[in-house]
Write an enzyme that holds these catalytic residues in place. Structure first.
Site, PDB file in Angstrom:
ATOM      1  N   LYS A   1      27.780  56.270 -33.568  1.00  0.00           N
ATOM      2  CA  LYS A   1      28.982  55.991 -32.791  1.00  0.00           C
ATOM      3  C   LYS A   1      30.142  56.384 -33.693  1.00  0.00           C
ATOM      4  O   LYS A   1      30.504  55.654 -34.609  1.00  0.00           O
ATOM      5  CB  LYS A   1      29.048  54.517 -32.389  1.00  0.00           C
ATOM      6  N   HIS A   2      30.721  57.543 -33.435  1.00  0.00           N
ATOM      7  CA  HIS A   2      31.797  58.046 -34.278  1.00  0.00           C
ATOM      8  C   HIS A   2      33.151  57.598 -33.728  1.00  0.00           C
ATOM      9  O   HIS A   2      33.256  57.074 -32.608  1.00  0.00           O
ATOM     10  CB  HIS A   2      31.736  59.572 -34.348  1.00  0.00           C
ATOM     11  N   ALA A   3      34.195  57.775 -34.542  1.00  0.00           N
ATOM     12  CA  ALA A   3      35.554  57.458 -34.110  1.00  0.00           C
ATOM     13  C   ALA A   3      35.924  58.311 -32.900  1.00  0.00           C
ATOM     14  O   ALA A   3      35.540  59.481 -32.791  1.00  0.00           O
ATOM     15  CB  ALA A   3      36.535  57.693 -35.248  1.00  0.00           C
ATOM     16  N   SER A   4      36.728  57.727 -31.999  1.00  0.00           N
ATOM     17  CA  SER A   4      37.033  58.385 -30.732  1.00  0.00           C
ATOM     18  C   SER A   4      37.932  59.608 -30.877  1.00  0.00           C
ATOM     19  O   SER A   4      38.046  60.395 -29.935  1.00  0.00           O
ATOM     20  CB  SER A   4      37.695  57.385 -29.778  1.00  0.00           C
TER      21      SER A   4
ATOM     22  N   GLU B   1      31.184  49.256 -45.521  1.00  0.00           N
ATOM     23  CA  GLU B   1      32.115  49.843 -46.485  1.00  0.00           C
ATOM     24  C   GLU B   1      33.476  49.846 -45.804  1.00  0.00           C
ATOM     25  O   GLU B   1      33.723  50.604 -44.870  1.00  0.00           O
ATOM     26  CB  GLU B   1      31.669  51.259 -46.873  1.00  0.00           C
TER      27      GLU B   1
ATOM     28  N   CYS C   1      39.688  55.438 -48.366  1.00  0.00           N
ATOM     29  CA  CYS C   1      39.498  54.062 -48.832  1.00  0.00           C
ATOM     30  C   CYS C   1      39.440  54.003 -50.351  1.00  0.00           C
ATOM     31  O   CYS C   1      39.839  53.000 -50.954  1.00  0.00           O
ATOM     32  CB  CYS C   1      38.232  53.470 -48.224  1.00  0.00           C
TER      33      CYS C   1
ATOM     34  N   GLU D   1      46.343  47.394 -47.174  1.00  0.00           N
ATOM     35  CA  GLU D   1      46.027  48.764 -47.561  1.00  0.00           C
ATOM     36  C   GLU D   1      47.014  49.737 -46.927  1.00  0.00           C
ATOM     37  O   GLU D   1      47.207  49.725 -45.704  1.00  0.00           O
ATOM     38  CB  GLU D   1      44.609  49.122 -47.124  1.00  0.00           C
TER      39      GLU D   1
END
Length: 462
Positions: A160-163, A234, A268, A367
């Site tokens: 399930k990848h980022a949209s 992560e 990150c 962050e």
């Protein structure tokens, strides 16, 4: 969020995709379950042959997929090509080393005599279909660093990848099929984030790995915990970059620029908080700010560009809010701190260095996901360690010193998953990668990563 390719360099929507309907998701889950039943029994030799075939395909198509990555999330074309090359390297590394990493472990005979065993050993077995929830910032690498060890261990993957990176996601699903992996071994699920819970709760999915934000990690971890399923997380990072008086200040400042703006500052493991000893603070600050000013912001496809756009309009807005909050409370921008002039379209932001940051400011705790650095003056070693650890995150760290006693202290006391001495943090297939505190748990890469999704089985014989 729609599933679409939106070019962050100009805000233009290039392609939109319909999410997979429920029946297609069910078909792919069933296919993954069927594939695992046979793929788990393949030899390491056969898995390595298939993974090397996938690496060969990716190597030939590196420029093509690099253009897709640049168009979808804005990293420079040079960085995208380097990312593809890094993926090829990792795939070949696991193809060569997985069998040794997962070899049976035999304790010395004396160690098992008291158990009544004639012999005992540990055997590593694959778990089954693993759901990978992956982010947009390294859309190829984040997936490959899961997929390569998982497939070599005999697991199968559901992505399930980022949209905002659907074309990269679809490419990855097809890459392994075209390389000859059996149908169902690695599949892309083109679904919204709202569909993750149903997939993760499906009994055919045995575990999950997520790279992404802290809220996303908390959500996936809580669902998996309710189902008693293994997870590796992560998450974010606010890595310290510590420079002590014995360091090569010019090298430290030069590397600091790259460490902060790699991937347009959206990494990150990018250094974000620069903690500099008071004896060398002024010299470092001048060199660092000068290096950030010299960077070229612009079209990510252009060879001269150092920093491209942020991945989304919202991402830039979030960064602007952090900077504005700091400035209104007294922080000063040595450089940057605004949208670059002349860029009416696209989501660009100038490389920025903030000084005078205090613990009242949001950027001290949160962050900053973009090319914004915070610069702190520290009195001594104790002050550096205390400030470095004054964060909810603990992904990695960078220390610059020629004093071995200081190195020993940093390695002992920094609360992070890595300590990089006289260099910038980077990931490598032979080294475990991950963090502590709110940066997540578990490890990717190396032997530690391939064993995360294995059943470590004790085999005892009387």
């Amino acid at each position: 969020m729609p599933i679409a390719t939106v070019n962050p360099a100009d805000g233009e929507t290039l392609k939109t995709f319909d999410p997979h309907p429920g029946e297609e998701v069910e078909r792919r889950l069933a296919e993954a379950d069927r594939a695992f039943r046979t793929y788990r029994s393949t030899s390491f030799e056969e898995r390595a042959r298939l993974l090397n075939a996938a690496a060969d395909l990716l190597e030939r198509e590196a420029a093509e997929i690099a253009r897709v990555m640049t168009t979808e999330m804005g990293k420079t074309f040079a960085a995208a090509k380097a990312e593809a090359a890094k993926c090829v390297k990792a795939m070949r590394w696991y193809a060569a080393h997985a069998e040794g990493l997962l070899a049976d472990e035999h304790p010395a005979g004396a160690d098992v005599k008291d158990s009544g065993a004639v012999s005992a050993h540990v055997h590593y077995r694959p778990l089954g279909p693993v759901l990978a929830v992956m982010p947009w910032n390294f859309p190829l690498w984040q997936v490959i660093r899961f997929a390569a060890p998982a497939l070599m261990a005999g697991n199968v993957g559901l992505l399930k990848h980022a949209s905002n990176v659907p074309q990269t996601a679809l490419y990855l699903g097809e890459l392994f099929r075209r390389a000859g992996f059996p149908e169902g071994c690695f599949q892309t699920l083109l679904v919204s984030s709202g569909a993750i819970e149903g997939v993760l709760r499906d009994p055919r999915v045995v575990a999950a790995t997520l790279t992404g934000s802290e809220p996303a990690g908390r959500s996936v971890a809580s669902i998996a915990a309710d189902e008693i399923k293994k997870t590796v997380l992560e998450l974010g990072g606010s890595d310290p970059y510590i420079v002590m008086p014995s360091a090569d200040v010019e090298a430290a400042a030069r590397t600091a620029v790259t460490a902060r703006v790699q991937n347009n500052g959206q990494s990150c493991i990018a250094a974000k908080r620069f903690l500099v000893h008071t004896e060398i603070y002024d010299a470092f600050a001048e060199l660092f700010a000068a290096g950030m000013r010299e960077l070229t912001v612009g079209d990510p496809m252009a060879a001269a560009t150092d920093v491209g756009p942020l991945s989304s309009e919202q991402g830039r807005a979030d960064l602007e809010e952090l900077v504005a909050d700091a400035v209104v409370q007294g922080a000063e921008a040595l450089c940057g701190g605004r949208r670059p002039p002349g860029f009416e379209r696209g989501w660009f932001y100038e490389p920025t260095v903030l000084t005078g940051v205090t613990d009242r400011m949001r950027i001290h705790r949160e962050e900053a996901f973009g090319p914004v650095a915070t610069l702190y003056r520290v009195r001594d070693l104790d002050d550096a360690v205390a400030l470095a650890n004054d964060t909810p995150f603990g992904l990695s760290s960078n220390v610059w010193t020629r004093d071995e006693a200081e190195v020993d202290r940093f390695v002992r006391d920094l609360e992070a998953g890595g300590v990089f001495v006289n260099g910038m943090t980077a990931s490598h297939p032979a080294l475990p990668f991950g963090g502590v505190k709110r940066s997540g748990y578990g490890r990717e890469l190396a032997g530690h990563g391939i064993r995360e999704f294995c059943n470590m089985t004790t085999v005892w014989r009387a």
